[in-house]
Design a protein around this motif. Structure first.
Motif, short mmCIF file in Angstrom:
data_model
loop_
_atom_site.label_atom_id
_atom_site.label_comp_id
_atom_site.label_asym_id
_atom_site.label_seq_id
_atom_site.Cartn_x
_atom_site.Cartn_y
_atom_site.Cartn_z
N MET A 116 31.50 83.99 32.35
CA MET A 116 30.31 84.27 33.16
C MET A 116 29.04 83.92 32.40
O MET A 116 28.10 83.34 32.97
N ALA A 117 28.99 84.25 31.12
CA ALA A 117 27.81 83.91 30.32
C ALA A 117 27.62 82.40 30.23
O ALA A 117 26.50 81.89 30.36
N ALA A 118 28.71 81.66 30.04
CA ALA A 118 28.63 80.20 29.97
C ALA A 118 28.17 79.60 31.30
O ALA A 118 27.38 78.65 31.31
N ALA A 119 28.65 80.17 32.41
CA ALA A 119 28.24 79.67 33.72
C ALA A 119 26.74 79.89 33.95
O ALA A 119 26.06 79.02 34.51
N ILE A 120 26.23 81.04 33.52
CA ILE A 120 24.80 81.31 33.68
C ILE A 120 23.98 80.39 32.78
O ILE A 120 22.93 79.88 33.20
N ILE A 121 24.44 80.17 31.55
CA ILE A 121 23.74 79.24 30.66
C ILE A 121 23.66 77.85 31.29
O ILE A 121 22.63 77.18 31.22
N ALA A 122 24.76 77.42 31.91
CA ALA A 122 24.78 76.10 32.55
C ALA A 122 23.85 76.04 33.75
O ALA A 122 23.32 74.97 34.07
N ALA A 123 23.65 77.17 34.42
CA ALA A 123 22.82 77.19 35.64
C ALA A 123 21.35 77.44 35.36
O ALA A 123 20.51 77.19 36.23
N LEU A 124 21.01 77.93 34.17
CA LEU A 124 19.64 78.34 33.87
C LEU A 124 18.60 77.22 34.03
O LEU A 124 17.54 77.46 34.62
N PRO A 125 18.82 76.00 33.52
CA PRO A 125 17.79 74.97 33.65
C PRO A 125 17.40 74.67 35.10
O PRO A 125 16.21 74.62 35.42
N THR A 126 18.37 74.47 35.97
CA THR A 126 18.03 74.18 37.36
C THR A 126 17.42 75.39 38.05
O THR A 126 16.54 75.25 38.90
N LEU A 127 17.87 76.59 37.69
CA LEU A 127 17.28 77.80 38.25
C LEU A 127 15.81 77.91 37.86
O LEU A 127 14.95 78.22 38.70
N LEU A 128 15.50 77.63 36.60
CA LEU A 128 14.11 77.68 36.15
C LEU A 128 13.26 76.60 36.81
O LEU A 128 12.10 76.83 37.16
N VAL A 129 13.85 75.42 36.99
CA VAL A 129 13.11 74.33 37.63
C VAL A 129 12.71 74.72 39.05
O VAL A 129 11.56 74.51 39.47
#
Length: 290
Positions: free
Chosen positions: A258-271
């Motif tokens: 779950m932590a890895a999935a959130i790390i992978a999603a963070l850049p697009t979420l921030l954008v």
């Protein structure tokens, strides 16, 4: 009395609308909540508790493991190197495809040539082609070019595949720009490149934001091109995440996944959090001419 009833009815309708919107937002955000709460739990707590419970004690061990020690197949170096690979692939691909798309849109809207309509139609058809259709032709082209570096191959692939989208966005925006503006610049002696860089590009900020957000999302989240055109340590974040989640080495660590999935999603979420309003504004900027 009639006015009071109408006002009460309007308030009830508004309350109902907001209630439905809140419920939909909660339903939509439920998976994110589960991912976040699970990533802060220990494995013992995950096994003993339920899916929706808050962490008894917040732990960042899963985040640390996902970043630096998690196994993505035979390698156990975490996601940090693959995160860097995605950045090295995404940044040049986004910038190049946006700039070239702006240039193409400028030519197709302001400097018409013989066959320009057919060329634009071909680009438009290209926007409907799925990834799977272009894999074999792209592999052949990359073989001809003898590109060995995984990151360089992925940059070229995403630039080529993204050009039809960025060209379409800029072309639809530039056709709304008054032609008199370009004619006046020509009369004043401005040439082909000066009109583009000094006049049109500075007023294209809304469309530039659309292309940056669109391409960032598409390139960062891509899995198919990453798994086909890269290998080993040159793979992007999405491929590493898939390898981590599907690895059969050791005990299944759901909190690390779950932590890895959130790390992978963070850049697009921030954008989207930072530039979401510009995305909507840029899409509507070229919707109506006048």
């Amino acid at each position: 009395m009639a006015d009071y009833q109408q006002s009460l009815q309007a308030k009830l309708i508004r309350f109902g609308i907001y209630a439905v919107l809140v419920l939909m937002a909660l339903w939509y955000l439920a998976p994110l909540y589960v991912m976040l709460s699970t990533s802060f739990k220990t494995l013992d707590e995950i096994r003993a508790g339920n899916l929706l419970s808050l962490p008894g004690t917040f732990s960042l061990d899963a985040w640390s493991a996902a970043w630096s020690t998690a196994c993505t197949g035979v390698e156990c170096g975490g996601m940090k190197s693959y995160f860097a690979n995605s950045l090295k692939m995404m940044i040049p691909a986004v910038l190049i495809s946006t700039l070239v798309g702006a240039f193409n849109g400028y030519i197709l809207s302001m400097w018409r040539f013989k066959g320009s309509d057919m060329f634009f139609m071909a680009l438009l058809i290209g926007t409907f082609l799925p990834y799977q259709v272009v894999i074999l032709p792209m592999a052949q082209v990359l073989g001809w070019l003898e590109l060995e570096n995984s990151t360089g191959r992925l940059v070229l692939v995403h630039v080529i595949y993204g050009l039809q989208f960025t060209t379409l966005f800029f072309r639809n925006y530039y056709v709304t720009v008054p032609g008199e503006l370009v004619k006046a610049a020509r009369i004043d002696g401005a040439g082909f490149f000066r009109i583009f860089f000094k006049i049109l590009l500075p007023i294209s900020v809304p469309t530039i934001m659309v292309c940056l957000i669109w391409q960032t999302t598409q390139i960062w989240n891509d899995y198919l091109f990453g798994v086909v055109f890269s290998s080993g340590e040159g793979q992007p974040m999405t491929v590493a995440l898939n390898n981590l989640v599907n690895t059969s080495t050791g005990v299944k660590q759901y909190n690390v996944d779950m932590a890895a999935a959130i790390i992978a999603a963070l850049p697009t979420l921030l954008v989207y959090m930072v530039g979401g309003k510009y995305f909507v504004r840029g899409l509507t900027a070229g919707a109506v001419k006048g």
